[in-house]
Design a protein around this motif. Structure first.
Motif, PDB file in Angstrom:
ATOM      1  N   LEU A  78     -31.302   7.572 -50.501  1.00  0.00           N
ATOM      2  CA  LEU A  78     -31.890   7.400 -51.714  1.00  0.00           C
ATOM      3  C   LEU A  78     -33.623   8.307 -50.903  1.00  0.00           C
ATOM      4  O   LEU A  78     -34.475   8.078 -52.265  1.00  0.00           O
ATOM      5  CB  LEU A  78     -31.743   5.866 -50.992  1.00  0.00           C
ATOM      6  CG  LEU A  78     -29.651   5.653 -51.355  1.00  0.00           C
ATOM      7  CD1 LEU A  78     -30.030   4.551 -52.001  1.00  0.00           C
ATOM      8  CD2 LEU A  78     -29.345   6.887 -53.073  1.00  0.00           C
ATOM      9  N   LYS A  79     -33.846   7.477 -50.277  1.00  0.00           N
ATOM     10  CA  LYS A  79     -35.906   7.655 -49.333  1.00  0.00           C
ATOM     11  C   LYS A  79     -36.067   9.186 -49.173  1.00  0.00           C
ATOM     12  O   LYS A  79     -36.270   9.048 -50.375  1.00  0.00           O
ATOM     13  CB  LYS A  79     -35.920   7.490 -48.759  1.00  0.00           C
ATOM     14  CG  LYS A  79     -37.406   5.973 -47.773  1.00  0.00           C
ATOM     15  CD  LYS A  79     -37.141   5.964 -46.991  1.00  0.00           C
ATOM     16  CE  LYS A  79     -39.135   5.246 -46.497  1.00  0.00           C
ATOM     17  NZ  LYS A  79     -38.733   4.811 -45.779  1.00  0.00           N
ATOM     18  N   THR A  80     -35.643  10.126 -48.896  1.00  0.00           N
ATOM     19  CA  THR A  80     -35.490  11.576 -48.751  1.00  0.00           C
ATOM     20  C   THR A  80     -34.449  12.934 -49.888  1.00  0.00           C
ATOM     21  O   THR A  80     -35.181  13.565 -49.706  1.00  0.00           O
ATOM     22  CB  THR A  80     -35.503  12.089 -47.334  1.00  0.00           C
ATOM     23  OG1 THR A  80     -34.478  12.254 -47.231  1.00  0.00           O
ATOM     24  CG2 THR A  80     -36.363  10.867 -46.853  1.00  0.00           C
ATOM     25  N   GLY A  81     -33.438  12.407 -50.036  1.00  0.00           N
ATOM     26  CA  GLY A  81     -32.666  13.127 -50.620  1.00  0.00           C
ATOM     27  C   GLY A  81     -31.904  13.940 -49.871  1.00  0.00           C
ATOM     28  O   GLY A  81     -31.332  14.791 -50.070  1.00  0.00           O
ATOM     29  N   ASN A  82     -32.036  13.647 -48.710  1.00  0.00           N
ATOM     30  CA  ASN A  82     -31.016  13.905 -47.701  1.00  0.00           C
ATOM     31  C   ASN A  82     -30.273  13.023 -46.347  1.00  0.00           C
ATOM     32  O   ASN A  82     -31.383  12.243 -46.090  1.00  0.00           O
ATOM     33  CB  ASN A  82     -31.967  14.804 -46.696  1.00  0.00           C
ATOM     34  CG  ASN A  82     -31.865  15.867 -47.134  1.00  0.00           C
ATOM     35  OD1 ASN A  82     -32.236  17.159 -47.652  1.00  0.00           O
ATOM     36  ND2 ASN A  82     -34.384  15.946 -47.148  1.00  0.00           N
ATOM     37  N   TYR A  83     -28.869  13.348 -46.570  1.00  0.00           N
ATOM     38  CA  TYR A  83     -28.096  12.256 -46.071  1.00  0.00           C
ATOM     39  C   TYR A  83     -28.590  12.157 -44.288  1.00  0.00           C
ATOM     40  O   TYR A  83     -28.803  11.551 -43.909  1.00  0.00           O
ATOM     41  CB  TYR A  83     -27.228  12.515 -46.276  1.00  0.00           C
ATOM     42  CG  TYR A  83     -25.563  11.117 -45.775  1.00  0.00           C
ATOM     43  CD1 TYR A  83     -25.442   9.613 -45.857  1.00  0.00           C
ATOM     44  CD2 TYR A  83     -25.210  11.823 -44.315  1.00  0.00           C
ATOM     45  CE1 TYR A  83     -24.575   9.258 -45.832  1.00  0.00           C
ATOM     46  CE2 TYR A  83     -24.436  10.622 -43.687  1.00  0.00           C
ATOM     47  CZ  TYR A  83     -23.559   9.919 -44.618  1.00  0.00           C
ATOM     48  OH  TYR A  83     -23.560   8.287 -43.977  1.00  0.00           O
ATOM     49  N   TYR A  84     -28.460  13.568 -43.607  1.00  0.00           N
ATOM     50  CA  TYR A  84     -29.254  13.535 -42.206  1.00  0.00           C
ATOM     51  C   TYR A  84     -30.870  14.144 -42.505  1.00  0.00           C
ATOM     52  O   TYR A  84     -31.026  15.280 -43.055  1.00  0.00           O
ATOM     53  CB  TYR A  84     -28.502  14.676 -41.626  1.00  0.00           C
ATOM     54  CG  TYR A  84     -26.942  14.703 -41.532  1.00  0.00           C
ATOM     55  CD1 TYR A  84     -26.344  14.191 -40.369  1.00  0.00           C
ATOM     56  CD2 TYR A  84     -26.195  14.959 -41.995  1.00  0.00           C
ATOM     57  CE1 TYR A  84     -25.874  13.924 -39.737  1.00  0.00           C
ATOM     58  CE2 TYR A  84     -24.745  14.301 -41.622  1.00  0.00           C
ATOM     59  CZ  TYR A  84     -24.651  13.584 -40.922  1.00  0.00           C
ATOM     60  OH  TYR A  84     -22.676  13.122 -40.560  1.00  0.00           O
ATOM     61  N   ASN A  85     -31.422  13.035 -42.391  1.00  0.00           N
ATOM     62  CA  ASN A  85     -33.616  13.271 -42.314  1.00  0.00           C
ATOM     63  C   ASN A  85     -33.685  15.019 -41.943  1.00  0.00           C
ATOM     64  O   ASN A  85     -33.805  14.885 -40.246  1.00  0.00           O
ATOM     65  CB  ASN A  85     -33.700  11.449 -41.930  1.00  0.00           C
ATOM     66  CG  ASN A  85     -35.005  11.682 -42.103  1.00  0.00           C
ATOM     67  OD1 ASN A  85     -36.408  12.677 -41.447  1.00  0.00           O
ATOM     68  ND2 ASN A  85     -36.059  10.923 -42.727  1.00  0.00           N
ATOM     69  N   ALA A  86     -34.210  15.164 -42.638  1.00  0.00           N
ATOM     70  CA  ALA A  86     -34.483  16.205 -42.072  1.00  0.00           C
ATOM     71  C   ALA A  86     -35.639  16.736 -41.019  1.00  0.00           C
ATOM     72  O   ALA A  86     -35.280  17.185 -40.380  1.00  0.00           O
ATOM     73  CB  ALA A  86     -35.293  17.263 -43.837  1.00  0.00           C
ATOM     74  N   TRP A  87     -36.849  15.352 -40.866  1.00  0.00           N
ATOM     75  CA  TRP A  87     -37.710  15.676 -40.024  1.00  0.00           C
ATOM     76  C   TRP A  87     -37.027  14.534 -38.608  1.00  0.00           C
ATOM     77  O   TRP A  87     -36.848  15.721 -37.880  1.00  0.00           O
ATOM     78  CB  TRP A  87     -38.350  14.873 -40.647  1.00  0.00           C
ATOM     79  CG  TRP A  87     -39.571  14.629 -39.040  1.00  0.00           C
ATOM     80  CD1 TRP A  87     -40.647  13.531 -39.008  1.00  0.00           C
ATOM     81  CD2 TRP A  87     -40.197  16.023 -39.021  1.00  0.00           C
ATOM     82  NE1 TRP A  87     -41.222  14.129 -37.367  1.00  0.00           N
ATOM     83  CE2 TRP A  87     -41.191  15.430 -38.061  1.00  0.00           C
ATOM     84  CE3 TRP A  87     -40.786  17.204 -39.541  1.00  0.00           C
ATOM     85  CZ2 TRP A  87     -42.495  16.754 -37.656  1.00  0.00           C
ATOM     86  CZ3 TRP A  87     -41.361  18.331 -38.565  1.00  0.00           C
ATOM     87  CH2 TRP A  87     -41.724  17.744 -37.427  1.00  0.00           C
ATOM     88  N   PHE A  88     -36.058  13.648 -38.904  1.00  0.00           N
ATOM     89  CA  PHE A  88     -35.989  13.470 -37.917  1.00  0.00           C
ATOM     90  C   PHE A  88     -34.652  13.934 -37.054  1.00  0.00           C
ATOM     91  O   PHE A  88     -35.048  14.032 -35.974  1.00  0.00           O
ATOM     92  CB  PHE A  88     -35.686  11.798 -37.751  1.00  0.00           C
ATOM     93  CG  PHE A  88     -34.951  10.946 -36.720  1.00  0.00           C
ATOM     94  CD1 PHE A  88     -35.765   9.969 -36.424  1.00  0.00           C
ATOM     95  CD2 PHE A  88     -33.522  10.914 -36.526  1.00  0.00           C
ATOM     96  CE1 PHE A  88     -35.869   9.421 -35.020  1.00  0.00           C
ATOM     97  CE2 PHE A  88     -32.921  10.243 -34.904  1.00  0.00           C
ATOM     98  CZ  PHE A  88     -34.704   9.280 -34.964  1.00  0.00           C
ATOM     99  N   ALA A  89     -33.455  14.668 -37.824  1.00  0.00           N
ATOM    100  CA  ALA A  89     -32.434  14.891 -36.599  1.00  0.00           C
ATOM    101  C   ALA A  89     -32.737  16.507 -36.695  1.00  0.00           C
ATOM    102  O   ALA A  89     -32.216  17.033 -35.467  1.00  0.00           O
ATOM    103  CB  ALA A  89     -31.361  14.737 -38.426  1.00  0.00           C
ATOM    104  N   TYR A  90     -33.788  17.259 -37.525  1.00  0.00           N
ATOM    105  CA  TYR A  90     -33.768  18.370 -36.929  1.00  0.00           C
ATOM    106  C   TYR A  90     -35.106  18.528 -36.772  1.00  0.00           C
ATOM    107  O   TYR A  90     -35.003  19.583 -35.595  1.00  0.00           O
ATOM    108  CB  TYR A  90     -33.370  19.152 -38.600  1.00  0.00           C
ATOM    109  CG  TYR A  90     -31.873  19.435 -39.096  1.00  0.00           C
ATOM    110  CD1 TYR A  90     -31.128  20.555 -38.371  1.00  0.00           C
ATOM    111  CD2 TYR A  90     -31.428  18.598 -40.135  1.00  0.00           C
ATOM    112  CE1 TYR A  90     -29.267  20.538 -38.904  1.00  0.00           C
ATOM    113  CE2 TYR A  90     -30.318  18.557 -40.182  1.00  0.00           C
ATOM    114  CZ  TYR A  90     -29.547  18.984 -39.956  1.00  0.00           C
ATOM    115  OH  TYR A  90     -28.089  19.502 -40.635  1.00  0.00           O
TER     116      TYR A  90
END
Length: 304
Positions: A78-90
């Motif tokens: 909801l916040k970023t549009g990505n279920y897996y947070n782009a910056w944190f996870a990758y």
């Protein structure tokens, strides 16, 4: 007989990929490293640790961050549009929290490809990964970016989503690259057939800007089933060694349950150990009539 390059083909499937991780860890712990690999979605997101020779890493960080809202979940979606947070996870996880071995990855002679889907052209993009940098992690993220629960990733002049939309089991790609013999790791059991894409009608409003994605989703079951048949044909001809779950994995693609992750991972380990001797026999067929290449391969695969 000339030495034949052996490739590794890794299907995706979200957290079904823990099964793949279990198999790859057994391979690494037995010093079995192949000449090249291609991964799709979770296949490359987890499989890149095979090239960097980091057994256990994929399971470890997924269990560690299973309930961490910074890593994945509806809040991130909801916040970023990505279920897996782009910056944190990758980007933060591999550089700060569970460090990816840049040097081992880059020093490995193994060719490594990530499969992505270009949302504008509707074509597959096969990106070779040699150097670990920001773009490398973005290519991996793009390959694993599922429609609706992830935004398209812009990298390398492309706008990209999940590689499974283009090529779920890229065995033919590896064969065209000169890998005449391949180890294939599937995440669906024998006899599985993909039916019509569930919930496509629900996804259409979210994907109206990307008609190529809708088209790919519509045709994906037929294409996937054809690829399964091609894998079986290559297996029968002795050109492919195939790992497939001996029983359904029955796990959600986005599970947050560490027990489920460990269960699926352990199934992969157990089945890899059961088939280890057969795998070694398959690999030895590449070197029986080429002693020099055999020596080179032994040296390459015996240094953990």
């Amino acid at each position: 007989m000339a030495y034949s390059k052996t490739g590794l083909v890794l299907e995706g499937g979200g957290m079904r990929g823990m099964y793949t991780c279990g198999i790859l860890d057994v391979l690494m712990q037995n010093h079995i490293y192949l000449d090249g690999m291609v991964g799709v979605s979770a296949g490359i997101a987890f499989g890149c640790n095979y090239k960097s020779r980091q057994a256990g890493r994929a399971l470890r960080y997924n269990v560690r961050f299973a309930h961490d809202k910074r890593y994945s979940g509806m809040r991130s979606l909801l916040k970023t549009g990505n279920y897996y947070n782009a910056w944190f996870a990758y980007h933060l996880v591999p550089t700060h929290y569970d460090v990816f071995d840049y040097n081992a990855f880059e020093d490995s002679p193994m060719e490594c490809y990530a499969v992505c889907f270009d949302v504008n052209t509707g074509e597959g993009v096969y990106q070779r990964l040699d150097k670990v940098n920001y773009d490398c992690f973005e290519w991996i993220r793009a390959s694993a970016s599922m429609p609706v629960v992830a935004k398209p990733v812009e990298v390398g002049g492309h706008l990209l989503l999940d590689g499974g939309l283009a090529d779920s089991i890229p065995l033919e790609f590896m064969m065209k690259k000169g890998y005449n013999r391949n180890v294939v790791i599937l995440t669906r059991e024998e006899g599985f057939r993909k039916t019509a894409e569930h919930g496509l009608w629900l996804m259409k409003p979210f994907l109206r800007k990307y008609p190529r994605v809708i088209e790919a989703l519509r045709h994906r079951p037929a294409v996937y089933n054809q690829q399964l048949q091609f894998v079986r044909e290559q297996e029968r001809q002795g050109n492919a060694f195939v790992f497939r779950p001996m029983k359904p994995l029955n796990v959600s693609r986005t599970t947050h349950n560490p027990e489920e992750m460990n269960r699926v991972y352990q199934q992969g380990r157990d089945e890899a150990l059961q088939q280890l001797d057969q795998l070694k026999q398959f690999l030895e067929q590449n070197t029986d009539n080429n002693p020099q290449s055999a020596d080179e391969q032994t040296q390459a695969t015996s240094n953990p």
